[in-house]
Design an enzyme around this catalytic site. Structure first.
Site, PDB file in Angstrom:
ATOM      1  N   TYR A   9      11.258   8.087  15.324  1.00 51.11           N
ATOM      2  CA  TYR A   9      10.974   8.314  13.581  1.00 51.11           C
ATOM      3  C   TYR A   9      12.159   9.098  13.080  1.00 51.11           C
ATOM      4  O   TYR A   9      12.843   8.652  12.049  1.00 51.11           O
ATOM      5  CB  TYR A   9       9.673   8.778  13.243  1.00 51.11           C
ATOM      6  CG  TYR A   9       9.324   8.765  11.863  1.00 51.11           C
ATOM      7  CD1 TYR A   9       8.898   7.549  11.258  1.00 51.11           C
ATOM      8  CD2 TYR A   9       9.247  10.023  11.168  1.00 51.11           C
ATOM      9  CE1 TYR A   9       8.729   7.497   9.789  1.00 51.11           C
ATOM     10  CE2 TYR A   9       9.049   9.845   9.904  1.00 51.11           C
ATOM     11  CZ  TYR A   9       8.656   8.626   9.085  1.00 51.11           C
ATOM     12  OH  TYR A   9       8.345   8.563   7.880  1.00 51.11           O
ATOM     13  N   ARG A  56       0.875  -1.146  -0.058  1.00 54.00           N
ATOM     14  CA  ARG A  56       0.102   0.099  -0.045  1.00 54.00           C
ATOM     15  C   ARG A  56       0.993   1.230  -0.040  1.00 54.00           C
ATOM     16  O   ARG A  56       2.298   1.245   0.355  1.00 54.00           O
ATOM     17  CB  ARG A  56      -1.037  -0.035   1.076  1.00 54.00           C
ATOM     18  CG  ARG A  56      -0.415   0.326   2.569  1.00 54.00           C
ATOM     19  CD  ARG A  56      -1.230   0.563   3.610  1.00 54.00           C
ATOM     20  NE  ARG A  56      -0.546   0.924   4.808  1.00 54.00           N
ATOM     21  CZ  ARG A  56      -1.135   1.015   6.029  1.00 54.00           C
ATOM     22  NH1 ARG A  56      -2.222   0.519   6.236  1.00 54.00           N
ATOM     23  NH2 ARG A  56      -0.505   1.795   6.820  1.00 54.00           N
ATOM     24  N   ILE A 109       3.222   4.647  -0.268  1.00 54.69           N
ATOM     25  CA  ILE A 109       4.388   4.735  -1.316  1.00 54.69           C
ATOM     26  C   ILE A 109       4.960   3.275  -1.895  1.00 54.69           C
ATOM     27  O   ILE A 109       5.102   3.418  -3.046  1.00 54.69           O
ATOM     28  CB  ILE A 109       5.421   5.834  -0.356  1.00 54.69           C
ATOM     29  CG1 ILE A 109       4.751   7.025   0.001  1.00 54.69           C
ATOM     30  CG2 ILE A 109       6.360   5.720  -1.222  1.00 54.69           C
ATOM     31  CD1 ILE A 109       5.653   7.660   0.817  1.00 54.69           C
ATOM     32  N   LYS A 151      15.017   7.966  10.601  1.00 51.91           N
ATOM     33  CA  LYS A 151      15.256   8.411   9.182  1.00 51.91           C
ATOM     34  C   LYS A 151      16.439   9.258   9.042  1.00 51.91           C
ATOM     35  O   LYS A 151      17.003   9.248   7.801  1.00 51.91           O
ATOM     36  CB  LYS A 151      13.884   9.398   8.938  1.00 51.91           C
ATOM     37  CG  LYS A 151      12.598   8.387   8.736  1.00 51.91           C
ATOM     38  CD  LYS A 151      12.706   7.638   7.969  1.00 51.91           C
ATOM     39  CE  LYS A 151      11.304   6.764   7.777  1.00 51.91           C
ATOM     40  NZ  LYS A 151      11.514   5.600   6.670  1.00 51.91           N
ATOM     41  N   ALA A 193       9.163  11.750  26.588  1.00 52.10           N
ATOM     42  CA  ALA A 193       8.801  11.597  27.924  1.00 52.10           C
ATOM     43  C   ALA A 193       7.636  10.234  28.285  1.00 52.10           C
ATOM     44  O   ALA A 193       7.631   9.695  29.085  1.00 52.10           O
ATOM     45  CB  ALA A 193       8.287  12.598  28.720  1.00 52.10           C
TER      46      ALA A 193
HETATM   47  P1  NAD Z   1       2.325   3.102   4.885  1.00 53.70           P
HETATM   48  O1  NAD Z   1       2.022   2.858   6.316  1.00 53.70           O
HETATM   49  O2  NAD Z   1       0.928   3.489   3.987  1.00 53.70           O
HETATM   50  O3  NAD Z   1       3.001   1.762   4.433  1.00 53.70           O
HETATM   51  C1  NAD Z   1       4.020   1.221   4.904  1.00 53.70           C
HETATM   52  C2  NAD Z   1       4.101  -0.328   4.532  1.00 53.70           C
HETATM   53  O4  NAD Z   1       5.233  -0.912   5.307  1.00 53.70           O
HETATM   54  C3  NAD Z   1       2.703  -1.276   4.973  1.00 53.70           C
HETATM   55  O5  NAD Z   1       2.315  -1.796   3.574  1.00 53.70           O
HETATM   56  C4  NAD Z   1       3.270  -1.848   6.190  1.00 53.70           C
HETATM   57  O6  NAD Z   1       2.497  -3.066   6.185  1.00 53.70           O
HETATM   58  C5  NAD Z   1       4.843  -2.389   5.906  1.00 53.70           C
HETATM   59  N1  NAD Z   1       5.508  -2.496   7.038  1.00 53.70           N
HETATM   60  C6  NAD Z   1       5.428  -2.162   8.130  1.00 53.70           C
HETATM   61  N2  NAD Z   1       6.339  -2.768   8.925  1.00 53.70           N
HETATM   62  C7  NAD Z   1       6.911  -3.642   8.131  1.00 53.70           C
HETATM   63  C8  NAD Z   1       7.577  -4.885   8.358  1.00 53.70           C
HETATM   64  N3  NAD Z   1       7.983  -5.042   9.825  1.00 53.70           N
HETATM   65  N4  NAD Z   1       7.778  -5.763   7.408  1.00 53.70           N
HETATM   66  C9  NAD Z   1       7.386  -5.541   6.342  1.00 53.70           C
HETATM   67  N5  NAD Z   1       6.627  -4.573   6.048  1.00 53.70           N
HETATM   68  C10 NAD Z   1       6.236  -3.878   6.853  1.00 53.70           C
HETATM   69  O7  NAD Z   1       3.438   3.993   4.743  1.00 53.70           O
HETATM   70  P2  NAD Z   1       3.794   5.140   3.552  1.00 53.70           P
HETATM   71  O8  NAD Z   1       3.273   6.495   4.025  1.00 53.70           O
HETATM   72  O9  NAD Z   1       3.375   4.454   2.348  1.00 53.70           O
HETATM   73  O10 NAD Z   1       5.378   5.182   3.894  1.00 53.70           O
HETATM   74  C11 NAD Z   1       6.244   4.288   3.125  1.00 53.70           C
HETATM   75  C12 NAD Z   1       7.450   4.760   3.449  1.00 53.70           C
HETATM   76  O11 NAD Z   1       7.519   6.476   3.273  1.00 53.70           O
HETATM   77  C13 NAD Z   1       8.037   4.701   5.151  1.00 53.70           C
HETATM   78  O12 NAD Z   1       9.336   4.258   5.276  1.00 53.70           O
HETATM   79  C14 NAD Z   1       7.843   6.199   5.467  1.00 53.70           C
HETATM   80  O13 NAD Z   1       8.325   6.342   6.731  1.00 53.70           O
HETATM   81  C15 NAD Z   1       8.198   6.954   4.562  1.00 53.70           C
HETATM   82  N6  NAD Z   1       7.581   8.324   4.411  1.00 53.70           N
HETATM   83  C16 NAD Z   1       6.224   8.432   4.149  1.00 53.70           C
HETATM   84  C17 NAD Z   1       5.845   9.929   4.328  1.00 53.70           C
HETATM   85  C18 NAD Z   1       4.406  10.348   3.965  1.00 53.70           C
HETATM   86  O14 NAD Z   1       4.084  11.547   3.800  1.00 53.70           O
HETATM   87  N7  NAD Z   1       3.447   9.186   3.593  1.00 53.70           N
HETATM   88  C19 NAD Z   1       6.803  10.947   4.290  1.00 53.70           C
HETATM   89  C20 NAD Z   1       8.165  10.636   4.595  1.00 53.70           C
HETATM   90  C21 NAD Z   1       8.371   9.276   4.338  1.00 53.70           C
END
Ligand code: NAD
Length: 462
Positions: free
Chosen positions: A366, A231, A233, A370, A311
């Site tokens: 987080y 799902r 990104i 990152k 905290a």
């Molecule tokens: P999301 O929560 O929609 O999707 C994350 C996916 O990672 C999910 O399908 C989840 O099941 C999977 N996942 C989580 N833990 C896992 C694990 N232990 N093993 C395997 N899969 C796992 O998040 P997103 O918004 O699509 O974000 C994707 C990436 O982009 C992340 O690394 C997030 O930190 C980064 N990001 C997102 C944003 C944003 O605005 N959405 C901004 C900056 C960075």
């Protein structure tokens, strides 16, 4: 309730109130679609400062597009080419390109000033500004270094001036003797694929670069691993890499199995259910990739948030976030490297975040994870063994991207959050995916150790 507030913000009165506090109404960004015949169409104005070193390769690339080129006076003189290869002198340009690589002291920057002073009003909506420069630390003297570094401030400020029309600015720095390596970066920056990449610096090195592949299928014959692929990104990354010709192995947790299988089936990819933090995950991923002939592009996308002020944060919330977002990706990379699963010329991409760069209240875990992604990428991109094998390591740092993760942000914070950037809108998952596909393009072997923000030039963060 949410709908009513959204409706008000998008109404005439809402826009007026937002405008009064400096938040502009967004322009719809033009993004890539397969109907585009070329990476660049429309009119392009290209000029340069004295002693431009990148003019020849820039012209070669733009001539290889559907764009009509107009050359400024210095570019005509230095290239020996006529002013215009089209029939008329255009009033508006899709792109303004300025090669500043030969400028050697601060007062010579006036040549760049003249170019943008005379032409910036002619830039179209969703247009592109690209400035070409040298890495300042490779300059021969301090005056030149200051001058070349000044271009970063110029480019970021131009981005702020044109953002309201959905236009962007990019600075590309090209190492000495790497002029011919500019192709994939220049094309990405000029194309619709970089719609939400704004005010970034892309560094091009001297690494030997293969020829450019087909623009519509740059990843044909390549195998990609995408974690968290079911799902948001991750899904967009998997779909975009498949669109570009890659065979994708998507990984996600058991709870997402149905979505993962559906997503991978739709793109003729392979699905692997695994929690990336599990002890056996690196071996399971390695075995699946071996069946596909090894991996050419690794995208460590899976990530979570567990927000609390420090905290109030439990050790479990801290450790889980660091483990999924950072440590697991490292363990998987190390295992795939030591098992020989990563092919020569491969690309490893970490997914960082603007909050990892700027920091965020309630996200110490987080943001630390990152920022750690950036540290890992910095370090690994200089690994002599990887350099020898032509393996690149880069990161994307998304800003506000419209996904389930950002949909969970409280309403008012979200409403403003998505507008706090030069393009006045949130990005789409596809914008992150396009940037990752650019890193994975085999012709991007000279793009290494970059952290490219996909944030529309977020107001916060360096
Ligand atoms: P999301 O929560 O929609 O999707 C994350 C996916 O990672 C999910 O399908 C989840 O099941 C999977 N996942 C989580 N833990 C896992 C694990 N232990 N093993 C395997 N899969 C796992 O998040 P997103 O918004 O699509 O974000 C994707 C990436 O982009 C992340 O690394 C997030 O930190 C980064 N990001 C997102 C944003 C944003 O605005 N959405 C901004 C900056 C960075």
């Amino acid at each position: 309730m949410t709908d009513r507030i959204e409706g008000f913000i998008n109404s005439k009165a809402g826009k007026k109130i937002l405008g009064a506090i400096g938040v502009a109404t967004p322009v719809e960004l033009k993004r890539y679609h397969s109907g585009l015949s070329s990476y660049l169409e429309g009119d392009v104005l290209l000029d340069c400062g004295d002693n431009a070193a990148l003019l020849k390769d820039t012209l070669r690339n733009i001539k290889d597009s559907a764009a009509v080129i107009t050359l400024g006076a210095r570019a005509q003189a230095q290239s020996g080419e006529p002013a215009n290869n089209g029939s008329s002198s255009p009033e508006r340009y899709q792109a303004l390109v300025f090669d500043a690589s030969g400028l050697s002291d601060s007062l010579q920057l006036v040549q760049a000033y003249e170019f943008f002073n005379q032409n910036i009003r002619k830039l179209k909506s969703s247009g592109r500004i690209v400035i070409l420069a040298r890495p300042h630390m490779e300059c021969g003297n301090a005056a030149q270094a200051a001058c070349q570094r000044a271009l970063e401030g110029l480019s970021r400020s131009l981005a702020k001036e044109v953002g309201k029309k959905g236009a962007t600015a990019t600075l590309i720095t090209v190492a000495n003797n790497a002029e011919a390596n500019i192709d994939s970066s220049l094309r990405f920056a000029l194309s619709a694929k970089s719609a939400y990449v704004d005010a970034q610096v892309i560094k091009v090195s001297t690494a030997s670069n293969p020829a450019l592949p087909d623009w519509h299928k740059p990843l044909a014959g390549r195998v990609a691993l995408v974690t968290g692929a079911s799902r948001g990104i991750g899904l967009a990354i998997a779909q975009t890499l498949a669109r570009d010709g890659a065979t994708v192995l998507g990984v996600d947790v058991g709870a997402m199995e149905a979505e993962l299988i559906k997503a991978m089936t739709a793109i003729n990819g392979a699905a692997l259910v695994a929690d990336i933090t599990a002890e056996d995950a690196p071996a399971k991923i390695g075995d699946s990739l071996k069946e596909l002939g090894g991996v050419d592009l690794i995208v460590h996308n899976a990530g979570v948030t567990r927000d609390k002020t420090i905290a109030n944060m439990s050790e479990q919330q801290w450790q889980l976030t660091l483990n999924i977002n950072l440590a697991a990706a490292q363990r998987i990379t190390e295992a795939l490297l030591s098992d020989g699963v990563i092919n020569d010329g491969a690309s490893i991409v970490g997914v960082s975040s603007m909050n990892g760069i700027a920091g965020q209240r309630g996200q110490t875990n987080y943001a630390a994870s990152k920022a750690g992604v950036i540290g890992y990428v910095d370090f690994m991109s200089k690994d002599p063994e990887l350099l020898k094998r032509g393996i690149t390591v880069n990161a994307v740092a998304p800003g506000f991207i419209e996904t389930a993760m950002t949909a969970a942000i409280p309403l008012m914070t979200r409403m403003f959050g998505r507008r706090l950037n030069s393009l006045s809108q949130g990005g789409l998952p596809i914008d992150v995916a396009e940037t990752i596909a650019f890193f994975g393009n085999p012709a991007s072997r000279a793009v290494n150790g970059n952290v490219v923000r996909v944030c529309g030039q977020a107001w916060f963060g360096a």
